[in-house]
Design a protein around this motif. Sequence first.
Motif, mmCIF file in Angstrom:
data_model
loop_
_atom_site.group_PDB
_atom_site.id
_atom_site.type_symbol
_atom_site.label_atom_id
_atom_site.label_comp_id
_atom_site.label_asym_id
_atom_site.label_seq_id
_atom_site.Cartn_x
_atom_site.Cartn_y
_atom_site.Cartn_z
ATOM 1 N N SER A 427 3.830 -7.620 -11.381
ATOM 2 C CA SER A 427 3.955 -6.361 -10.650
ATOM 3 C C SER A 427 2.603 -5.746 -10.316
ATOM 4 C CB SER A 427 4.776 -5.360 -11.469
ATOM 5 O OG SER A 427 4.112 -5.041 -12.674
ATOM 6 N N TRP A 451 8.180 -10.615 -6.927
ATOM 7 C CA TRP A 451 9.320 -10.792 -7.822
ATOM 8 C C TRP A 451 9.451 -12.238 -8.273
ATOM 9 C CZ3 TRP A 451 10.589 -6.628 -9.916
ATOM 10 C CH2 TRP A 451 10.822 -5.441 -9.238
ATOM 11 N N SER A 466 8.985 -10.880 -2.544
ATOM 12 C CA SER A 466 8.349 -9.598 -2.822
ATOM 13 C C SER A 466 9.264 -8.403 -2.591
ATOM 14 C CB SER A 466 7.099 -9.452 -1.947
ATOM 15 O OG SER A 466 6.541 -8.161 -2.055
ATOM 16 N N HIS A 467 8.805 -7.269 -3.148
ATOM 17 C CA HIS A 467 9.457 -5.976 -2.982
ATOM 18 C C HIS A 467 9.335 -5.464 -1.545
ATOM 19 C CE1 HIS A 467 10.661 -1.861 -3.801
ATOM 20 N NE2 HIS A 467 9.505 -1.421 -3.364
ATOM 21 N N ASP A 491 14.683 -5.796 -0.776
ATOM 22 C CA ASP A 491 13.810 -6.656 -1.560
ATOM 23 C C ASP A 491 14.229 -8.120 -1.462
ATOM 24 O OD1 ASP A 491 13.132 -4.126 -2.331
ATOM 25 O OD2 ASP A 491 12.883 -4.615 -4.440
ATOM 26 N N ASP A 493 14.387 -11.053 -3.729
ATOM 27 C CA ASP A 493 14.374 -11.174 -5.179
ATOM 28 C C ASP A 493 14.104 -12.588 -5.679
ATOM 29 O OD1 ASP A 493 15.175 -8.403 -5.798
ATOM 30 O OD2 ASP A 493 17.015 -8.963 -4.777
#
Length: 593
Positions: A427, A451, A466-467, A491, A493
Amino acid sequence: MEDEEMERKVPQYLHRKGFRLTELALQEERNRLSTTSLSDVSLSRPDNDPARYYDGYNKLRSWAYNSLDQYKDWKLRVLYPAFIHCFMDLVSEGHTLEARAFFLKFREDHELMHSRDLQKLEGTLSPLHLEEMDLARSLRENKFRIKLCEYSYELLLQYLQKTQALVMLGIINERIIFEVSAGQPSLISDDADVVALVGTSKDLAKQINQKEVHWGLLEDSVEERMEKALSDSDRAEGESKDADAEDNNKKKSSEGGKQGGPLNKKLKKDKLVGATGKNTKSETSMISAAPRVKPELTLPATPVEVEQSILEDLRNRAQLNNLALLSVSFYTFLNTHNGLNCSSISNDGSLVVGGFSDSSVKVWDMAKIGQPAKTFSSQGENGSSQDERLSSTSEGKRPYTLFQGHSGPVYSAAFSPFGDFLLSSSSDSTIRLWTTKLNANLVCYKGHNYWDVQFSPVSHYFASASHDRTARIWSMDKIQPLRIMAGHLADVDCVQWHVNCNYIATGSSDKTVRLWDVQTGECIRMFIGHRSMVLSLAMSPDGRYMASGDEDGTIMMWDLSTGSCVSPLAGHNSCVWSLAFRIILVKQFFLCL
């Protein structure tokens, strides 16, 4: 003649001439036009009373729940979009308290099917939240597509016209598109796409899924050369054995005697067992029947020693059958205290990695389990590393290798196909490349809030999810991404490579799975059917099928060539975090956690 005088003179003329039917038709048309104009005025008239949303939804809810059971499921489909948009309209108009009361009053109607979305929307308390939240923005920008039977649709129209429910009428006109189907109603469980956003509708999926997908295996791979060599050697060996068996049989039969019968039976049995073994071996090699595909990416040359190790591994693999069953080793992480976020096993099963919430990455050597080992710590960015040995310190010796460098929770870790490299995503918006031979950090890739990260089947390339609602493709020798896949509404995931390296699949919180062309970055398949966010993906060894698992515990099998769902698999009661295919005998199985 003025318009008012004309309207008065025409009925008089029709009455005087005796055109009774025409006079009644004219009167009905005037009444209809006046009612429509009144409704338009009422719809356009600003009204800030928050109670109108409560009353409108409550009446629509009562009408749906009091319907006949045959049509109730079809009518209840309208309630969720109406509930969502009534709540968001109250929030956007600044009625925070009323919106909160409305949400708590009616949320139980939708807990079973949309619990995840309700949890996300529960914290929406201001118009600014509607703009910042991905789910709310997606709901506001897209329309719902709802499937209804023809009779239920007519009943809904009659209800709206009879009650003059202006708020509900406005929401349905602006936010919902109906797909009316003829015939008898069916159960809601028969179709997974009865309520969906237009942005993820089947029309868009059909348009995307018309593109061609080459789902086969890589052409001229090491495995293919090994299979050809093994098949040739097996054929030659089988022919020689058959010839020797026939010669022996003729020799024994010429001798005669009582022993001839049993010997002939034994020879026939040995021949049958040999043929059965061949069939089993060919059946376990189902992937050999898959078509071969040329790579679109520039693939790195495989070193001779690596190719030899692959061939050696293929030779040593045991063929599974009823006499040689699958063997399994289990390992358990103890005392992680909810700190373990991810884990992965190398292809040869010699190494296990775990990613933790304290930003650490730990690697265990299976051959050294139970033995004291030294720990290594590595820190650095963009290739700079510093190794620090922790041998006989106050912390004591650890049975694992410790990699330190991230500054946030580690959400994904993956070994390269040959086990010499390790990727970890965190993160802290970085991906780190580690070497398992030197126990050091080689490269730090920066780009987005990760992620998931996965190596390609040929190493060198890897993909990240990714987010920021995108997936990216990277190569180990460059610090910038080669491709960016954008199109998901929420997102991304999870990400998974296809076995021929020409495609990657992504699962998203927008409840869809997409297949992307690596060379062009274009979406060529969109899979719709999940009712919650997609958390895991797996490709079959022959490259034709894909499995996806979601937050509600549903697993769906997809055919990549057609883009259709082969079969949904139910059984889990909670999230499916990981999936993996394995070939056992003739059938394909996969493991899920």
